[in-house]
Design a protein around this motif. Structure first.
Motif, PDB file in Angstrom:
ATOM      1  N   GLY A 110      20.705 -23.530 -41.434  1.00 49.97           N
ATOM      2  CA  GLY A 110      20.979 -24.939 -41.608  1.00 49.97           C
ATOM      3  C   GLY A 110      20.894 -25.218 -42.957  1.00 49.97           C
ATOM      4  N   THR A 111      21.853 -24.584 -43.901  1.00 52.22           N
ATOM      5  CA  THR A 111      22.039 -24.693 -45.197  1.00 52.22           C
ATOM      6  C   THR A 111      22.362 -25.774 -45.768  1.00 52.22           C
ATOM      7  N   LYS A 112      23.235 -26.855 -44.834  1.00 52.00           N
ATOM      8  CA  LYS A 112      23.804 -27.919 -45.525  1.00 52.00           C
ATOM      9  C   LYS A 112      22.617 -29.042 -45.562  1.00 52.00           C
ATOM     10  N   ALA A 113      21.701 -28.811 -44.412  1.00 50.30           N
ATOM     11  CA  ALA A 113      20.560 -29.619 -44.373  1.00 50.30           C
ATOM     12  C   ALA A 113      19.490 -29.021 -45.326  1.00 50.30           C
ATOM     13  N   PHE A 114      19.363 -27.898 -45.702  1.00 47.82           N
ATOM     14  CA  PHE A 114      18.760 -27.461 -46.723  1.00 47.82           C
ATOM     15  C   PHE A 114      18.887 -27.995 -48.132  1.00 47.82           C
ATOM     16  N   LEU A 115      20.152 -28.136 -48.421  1.00 43.85           N
ATOM     17  CA  LEU A 115      20.578 -28.555 -49.594  1.00 43.85           C
ATOM     18  C   LEU A 115      20.419 -30.166 -49.755  1.00 43.85           C
ATOM     19  N   SER A 116      20.518 -30.837 -48.635  1.00 45.57           N
ATOM     20  CA  SER A 116      20.158 -32.403 -48.489  1.00 45.57           C
ATOM     21  C   SER A 116      18.717 -32.659 -48.452  1.00 45.57           C
ATOM     22  N   GLY A 117      17.855 -31.757 -48.311  1.00 41.13           N
ATOM     23  CA  GLY A 117      16.442 -32.062 -48.306  1.00 41.13           C
ATOM     24  C   GLY A 117      15.828 -32.228 -46.922  1.00 41.13           C
ATOM     25  N   THR A 118      16.613 -31.982 -45.931  1.00 43.92           N
ATOM     26  CA  THR A 118      16.101 -32.201 -44.614  1.00 43.92           C
ATOM     27  C   THR A 118      15.740 -31.013 -43.886  1.00 43.92           C
ATOM     28  N   GLN A 119      15.974 -31.082 -42.291  1.00 46.09           N
ATOM     29  CA  GLN A 119      15.444 -30.015 -41.630  1.00 46.09           C
ATOM     30  C   GLN A 119      16.311 -28.624 -41.553  1.00 46.09           C
ATOM     31  N   TYR A 120      15.476 -27.467 -41.842  1.00 43.21           N
ATOM     32  CA  TYR A 120      16.053 -26.378 -41.917  1.00 43.21           C
ATOM     33  C   TYR A 120      14.984 -25.391 -41.090  1.00 43.21           C
ATOM     34  N   ALA A 121      15.311 -24.082 -40.723  1.00 40.46           N
ATOM     35  CA  ALA A 121      14.396 -23.074 -40.153  1.00 40.46           C
ATOM     36  C   ALA A 121      14.532 -21.615 -40.838  1.00 40.46           C
ATOM     37  N   VAL A 122      13.324 -20.915 -40.741  1.00 35.71           N
ATOM     38  CA  VAL A 122      13.531 -19.528 -41.154  1.00 35.71           C
ATOM     39  C   VAL A 122      13.194 -18.804 -39.862  1.00 35.71           C
ATOM     40  N   SER A 123      14.228 -17.995 -39.179  1.00 36.24           N
ATOM     41  CA  SER A 123      13.953 -17.436 -37.928  1.00 36.24           C
ATOM     42  C   SER A 123      13.978 -16.247 -37.873  1.00 36.24           C
ATOM     43  N   LEU A 124      13.207 -15.489 -37.023  1.00 36.75           N
ATOM     44  CA  LEU A 124      12.938 -13.945 -36.945  1.00 36.75           C
ATOM     45  C   LEU A 124      12.522 -13.829 -35.324  1.00 36.75           C
ATOM     46  N   ALA A 125      13.275 -12.584 -34.928  1.00 37.86           N
ATOM     47  CA  ALA A 125      12.914 -12.509 -33.367  1.00 37.86           C
ATOM     48  C   ALA A 125      12.997 -10.712 -33.340  1.00 37.86           C
ATOM     49  N   LEU A 126      12.221 -10.153 -32.327  1.00 33.98           N
ATOM     50  CA  LEU A 126      12.428  -8.687 -32.203  1.00 33.98           C
ATOM     51  C   LEU A 126      13.160  -8.548 -30.903  1.00 33.98           C
ATOM     52  N   ILE A 127      14.108  -7.945 -30.896  1.00 35.78           N
ATOM     53  CA  ILE A 127      14.944  -7.551 -29.696  1.00 35.78           C
ATOM     54  C   ILE A 127      14.656  -6.134 -29.203  1.00 35.78           C
ATOM     55  N   VAL A 128      14.242  -5.930 -28.036  1.00 39.01           N
ATOM     56  CA  VAL A 128      13.997  -4.707 -27.674  1.00 39.01           C
ATOM     57  C   VAL A 128      15.045  -4.141 -26.512  1.00 39.01           C
ATOM     58  N   ASP A 129      15.877  -3.272 -26.620  1.00 43.40           N
ATOM     59  CA  ASP A 129      16.977  -2.953 -25.646  1.00 43.40           C
ATOM     60  C   ASP A 129      17.736  -4.115 -25.083  1.00 43.40           C
ATOM     61  N   GLY A 130      18.200  -5.175 -26.074  1.00 46.57           N
ATOM     62  CA  GLY A 130      18.862  -6.320 -25.895  1.00 46.57           C
ATOM     63  C   GLY A 130      18.414  -7.461 -25.330  1.00 46.57           C
ATOM     64  N   GLU A 131      17.056  -7.525 -25.274  1.00 43.56           N
ATOM     65  CA  GLU A 131      16.341  -8.643 -24.902  1.00 43.56           C
ATOM     66  C   GLU A 131      15.218  -9.364 -25.788  1.00 43.56           C
ATOM     67  N   GLN A 132      15.191 -10.426 -26.061  1.00 38.67           N
ATOM     68  CA  GLN A 132      14.255 -10.942 -26.940  1.00 38.67           C
ATOM     69  C   GLN A 132      12.636 -10.786 -26.357  1.00 38.67           C
ATOM     70  N   LYS A 133      11.974 -10.116 -27.035  1.00 35.94           N
ATOM     71  CA  LYS A 133      10.506 -10.262 -27.029  1.00 35.94           C
ATOM     72  C   LYS A 133       9.465 -10.882 -27.788  1.00 35.94           C
ATOM     73  N   VAL A 134       9.992 -11.081 -29.035  1.00 35.92           N
ATOM     74  CA  VAL A 134       9.003 -12.039 -30.039  1.00 35.92           C
ATOM     75  C   VAL A 134      10.087 -12.898 -30.714  1.00 35.92           C
ATOM     76  N   GLY A 135       9.609 -14.223 -30.718  1.00 39.12           N
ATOM     77  CA  GLY A 135      10.245 -15.036 -31.717  1.00 39.12           C
ATOM     78  C   GLY A 135       9.359 -15.848 -32.430  1.00 39.12           C
ATOM     79  N   VAL A 136       9.744 -16.235 -33.631  1.00 38.09           N
ATOM     80  CA  VAL A 136       9.149 -16.972 -34.607  1.00 38.09           C
ATOM     81  C   VAL A 136       9.852 -17.958 -35.513  1.00 38.09           C
ATOM     82  N   LEU A 137       9.903 -19.264 -35.470  1.00 40.39           N
ATOM     83  CA  LEU A 137      10.602 -20.181 -36.274  1.00 40.39           C
ATOM     84  C   LEU A 137       9.364 -20.716 -37.403  1.00 40.39           C
ATOM     85  N   GLY A 138       9.744 -20.703 -38.512  1.00 39.72           N
ATOM     86  CA  GLY A 138       9.177 -21.413 -39.651  1.00 39.72           C
ATOM     87  C   GLY A 138       9.961 -22.670 -39.927  1.00 39.72           C
TER      88      GLY A 138
END
Length: 353
Positions: free
Chosen positions: A135-163
């Motif tokens: 969400g870089t446009k929102a980041f520049l405007s001072g509104t909502q953005y996220a930092v995302s990270l996920a662990l994929i094992v053999d093509g499937e999501q196993k862990v997800g974290v959003l800041g």
């Protein structure tokens, strides 16, 4: 496998990246959006690279055999010593309590870990997918953005974290203008099969994890409350509006959020029920980092997600979701009916190749 250690380190990494990116966003806002590229480099570019370096450094330290798919690669930094210097200074300024993760010791270390994010093969083994600033446009405007990270094992999501540094802890809805001025927002997380959790973030640490409630049923498609980004060039606005019209909604109120992962956060936290993404061309496929992690967190509270053909999302075919076109997210009680409406509208309004 319970993925407890993976979740712990992913949470640590995303928290640190959230602190770093929030500091840059605050600097931009304190200067009244007048921060020039030549005095800071491009602020989004600097924060993007620094955030990716911080995340990959933490994960790679604990899981050295895992691979990464990141939005950024190191080629720009190698070609631009000035930008690399600013990324390096930002990383060095980050306060890191404890010694769980060794600090990056040199600019070459920064280049090395950012370069690890160029993975293409995602179908086998353990792959971490990340978006250092969604969400870089929102980041520049001072509104909502996220930092995302996920662990994929053999093509499937196993862990997800959003800041989500600007979403108020304890809030029952998400809006661009509802900014956490007192803390550092929230961190959402999930491990497949274990539910989703929310924690408050601050510069000093994280609050206790609180398990999030399962979604409540929605009785009919005309009761749905939507989230989308109407200014986006990645959706067919006329066809999307035709879908909403066909649902004969009781209210036309819609929450508009730029960041894709913040949309997933909104669906998870509440205040909205559904999201329909209809690309403007049949050839368009999203990047994996725009969805990995956020989808899992939504699914773990009972949300249902498919592409426009009703198919499951496949994160094992590279840097894009090549097997999936578009998206329908809604409570299971109405997902099937909403998908039928979408297919009917698309039959009457075909999307060009």
């Amino acid at each position: 496998m319970d993925f407890a250690n993976e979740l712990r380190i992913a949470t640590l990494a995303v928290h640190r990246a959230s602190i770093l990116t929030n500091s840059v966003q605050s600097t931009i806002q304190n200067k009244g959006n007048s921060l020039e590229k030549d005095e800071f480099g491009d602020p989004v570019t600097i924060a993007d690279f620094a955030s990716q370096a911080v995340i990959i450094n933490a994960i790679h330290h604990y899981f050295p055999n895992d691979t990464f798919v990141g939005e950024e690669d190191e080629s720009m930094l190698r070609d631009s010593p000035e930008i690399l210097e600013r990324v390096w200074v930002l990383i060095q300024d980050l306060k890191e309590d404890g010694d769980e993760v060794p600090r990056l010791e040199s600019k070459e270390d920064v280049l090395r870990v950012i370069g690890l994010g160029g993975k293409v093969e995602t179908g086998k083994g353990r792959v971490w997918m990340l978006d250092p600033i969604d969400g870089t446009k929102a980041f520049l405007s001072g509104t909502q953005y996220a930092v995302s990270l996920a662990l994929i094992v053999d093509g499937e999501q196993k862990v997800g974290v959003l800041g989500c540094p600007n979403i108020k802890a304890g809030s029952s809805e998400v809006r661009e203008e509802l900014i956490d001025r007192d803390g550092l927002g929230v961190l959402l997380s999930a491990v497949k099969g274990q539910g989703s959790f929310q924690r408050s973030m601050s510069l000093d640490g994280l609050g206790e994890p609180k398990k999030m409630e399962m979604l409540k049923d929605v009785g009919s498609v005309n009761e749905l409350r939507y989230v989308n980004s109407m200014a986006s060039s990645y959706i067919s606005r006329p066809v999307y509006l035709a879908v909403k019209k066909a649902c004969r909604l009781k209210t036309d109120e819609e929450v508009d959020l730029w960041s894709m992962h913040v949309k997933y956060a909104a669906l998870t936290i509440g205040g909205v029920d559904a999201m329909v993404r209809i690309p403007p061309k049949k050839s368009y496929h999203s990047y994996v980092w725009d969805h990995a992690g956020g989808q899992l967190i939504y699914q773990e509270i009972g949300g249902k997600l498919t592409d426009l053909d009703g198919g499951k999302f496949d994160f094992g075919v590279g840097r894009k979701l090549e097997k999936n076109w578009g998206l329908v997210a809604a409570p299971p009680s109405v997902h099937g009916k909403l998908l039928e409406v979408v297919k009917h509208v698309l039959a009457e309004n075909p999307i060009p190749e």
